[in-house]
Motif scaffolding. Structure first.
Motif: not given
Ligand code: ARG
Length: 571
Positions: A398-403
């Protein structure tokens, strides 16, 4: 090339032919197998290729290869055997709906001599209640699930068993610990974690207080004698744990036909001991333990210990009873135990003992041993609970996707992050040989480029969006003349090779063959996607390409499904 793949799957005789030969590629899609090596290894008579026998052998060989792989044309001359891919046939066999149900892409097990309807028992996951669910259990869970899925897909009848570590004196300790430190509420809401915490605490307490051990042994004695109160508490520990396990397995897409466990065999293992005694196989050592001599086989440790000095059973005794019970119930053709390689000796002893007891089916039992995973850590430190791994995969993804910009338009980013994160963990695990150890690395697993699970998901989502945005329906068939570009042909050949990848994974029981097939497919999709535009092309061309990308997507999805990955439609 296609020919070497195709040839490898045929009768053993052909295998060395292909290995010694060095097929020359005369032009795209054509292969020449030189005759000289065939003479060297004795397949052809050395005197002359002109002789009738040589010609017959070649004719025979080419016939067999092209029959079994109908997209290959084979013609022999005195220099070699010339194979070429019949492009039109290839396209027809890959892309025609009438000929092949799309859901069946890559599942034509009939090609491989898999005996359909065989009964296959797969035992996997098998954690110990109140003890950590370590990376080894995770590997067993996903490898076992893969083996079960693969056999099911190829037409076997599969029984999936989770053999819990749910018996032993540690349950006495756990019960005493629960009286001292337990909380009814925590047991209800968070049983696995709570029981583990209680277990850790009571072990600490027992170091200072010998009486705790005495009470624990007493509780376990009551349990072995089926004391109703003791049994009721133990049953609750077990039931609540199973409930929570199933919920977590569901997140992984893993299922079982039955939760069994060591507890079910404490009684029957006493019968095993009597049986061993009657057969003259049981020896009592000076220390009073009961052993079975396995020394005729030098690769074994000398003895297998089956009873303690007080006559109670051990891990292996319960495994003997469990195997016999499973054979009686399922009459399996094969049984796989998916357990890390540290238990190799245990399973050798188990199978050997079964054989000595006269069970002719002992050779149907196999230990699928796999290597260690190092460094599987989460924010909370070394992994203790399966749930922690899944949560960590989701959080990091999710952290990665938020970028990424596209995430903003997603209505269910958490769900997508979970699915993709789990795929990433699976892909990392399936990369190498299963027997090899590997170092777990979140960063590497979660990269969106390169050979990762994220890349597979990205490819699948991209193909879905291509279909959605084309505004067209996928046609049933197309004119092969419209798919002559190099990228199209390479993609078609790759799609056609799915059966071989599945077959290889099945003969070797190695998921990496399907994983690398999928990765290669995804790379070819990326190349084709760049050059073969759907939108903006003339209608017939656009439709042919759409059909090609659709076939690629279905094949990718089928391959991912075998690896227990749920393909996402958007990401
Ligand atoms: N519960 C065991 C452990 O965690 C694994 C069980 C393996 N299966 C078996 N039939 N012995 O080490």
């Amino acid at each position: 090339g296609l020919i070497s793949k195709a040839a490898r799957i045929h009768e053993e005789k052909i295998v060395p032919l292909i290995q010694v030969s060095n097929p020359k590629t005369s032009s795209e899609g054509e292969f020449l197998l030189p005759i000289k090596p065939l003479i060297d290894i004795g397949v052809l008579p050395p005197d002359s290729v002109e002789s009738g026998t040589a010609q017959d052998t070649i004719a025979n060989l080419t016939n067999r290869i092209s029959c079994q792989h109908p997209v290959l044309k084979a013609v022999s001359n005195k220099y070699g055997i010339q194979f070429s891919v019949d492009q039109a046939l290839l396209i027809k066999s890959v892309l025609s709906k009438e000929q092949e149900d799309r859901e069946q892409y890559g599942r034509r097990s009939d090609l491989f001599g898999v005996r359909k309807g065989e009964k296959v028992v797969v035992e996997y996951s098998s954690p110990n209640i109140a003890k950590p669910f370590h990376a080894g259990h995770l590997r067993s869970t996903i490898m076992g699930n893969f083996i079960a899925k693969l056999h099911h897909a190829l037409g076997n009848k599969v029984v999936r068993i989770n053999y819990l570590g749910d018996w032993g004196v540690q349950f006495g300790l756990l019960a005493v610990g629960f009286q001292l430190f337990g909380s009814e509420e925590a047991l209800q809401t968070n049983p696995i974690q709570h029981l583990f915490e209680v277990y850790v605490k009571v072990n600490q307490a027992a170091e200072e207080d010998e009486d705790i051990h005495r009470q624990a042994r007493e509780f376990f004695r009551l349990l072995e004698h089926r004391d109703p109160t003791a049994l009721a508490l133990w049953t609750r520990f077990r039931d609540l744990s199973i409930e929570e396990y199933s919920r977590i397995y569901k997140r992984l897409g893993v299922q079982f036909d039955e939760y069994s466990g060591e507890s079910m065999y404490s009684y029957r293992s006493q019968q095993v001991i009597s049986q061993l005694r009657e057969a003259g196989l049981l020896q009592i050592t000076e220390r009073g333990t009961g052993v079975v001599d396995l020394s005729e086989d030098n690769s074994m440790s000398f003895y297998s210990t089956v009873t303690r000095s007080d006559g109670t059973s051990l891990y292996i005794t319960r495994d003997i009873a469990a195997a016999v019970d499973r054979y009686e119930r399922f009459k399996f053709d094969r049984m796989y135990y998916v357990v890390d390689k540290s238990q190799e000796d245990h399973f050798r002893q188990l199978f050997k003992t079964l054989e000595k007891m006269g069970y002719t089916w002992a050779d149907r039992c196999h230990h699928i041993k796999f290597g260690r995973v190092q460094g599987m850590k989460t924010r909370r430190g070394e992994v203790v609970l399966l749930e922690d791994i899944l949560n960590e995969a989701q959080r990091q993804m999710l952290d990665n996707m938020q970028q990424a910009a596209t995430t903003k338009h997603m209505d269910n980013p958490e769900e997508v992050a979970e699915t993709v994160g789990i795929t990433a963990v699976l892909a990392q695990d399936f990369r190498g040989k299963i027997l090899s150890d590997y170092k777990f690395d979140w960063n590497r697993a979660l990269q969106s480029k390169g050979d990762t699970g994220v890349f597979l998901q990205y490819t699948h989502a991209r193909l879905c969006s291509l279909e959605r945005e084309s505004g067209m329906l996928v046609p049933d068939s197309c004119d092969p003349a419209l798919l002559q570009e190099q990228q199209a042909l390479q993609l078609l050949q790759q799609i056609a090779g799915f059966d071989q990848a599945v077959h290889k994974a099945w003969t070797e029981l190695e998921p990496r063959h399907i994983l690398s097939y999928n990765l290669q497919l995804s790379h070819l999709v990326a190349a084709a996607h760049k050059s073969l535009k759907v939108k903006g092309s003339p209608k017939d061309v656009a439709e042919a390409r759409l059909l090609l990308f659709h076939a690629a997507r279905v094949t990718l999805a089928n391959g991912m499904d075998l690896l227990c990955m749920t393909p996402v439609d958007r990401m």
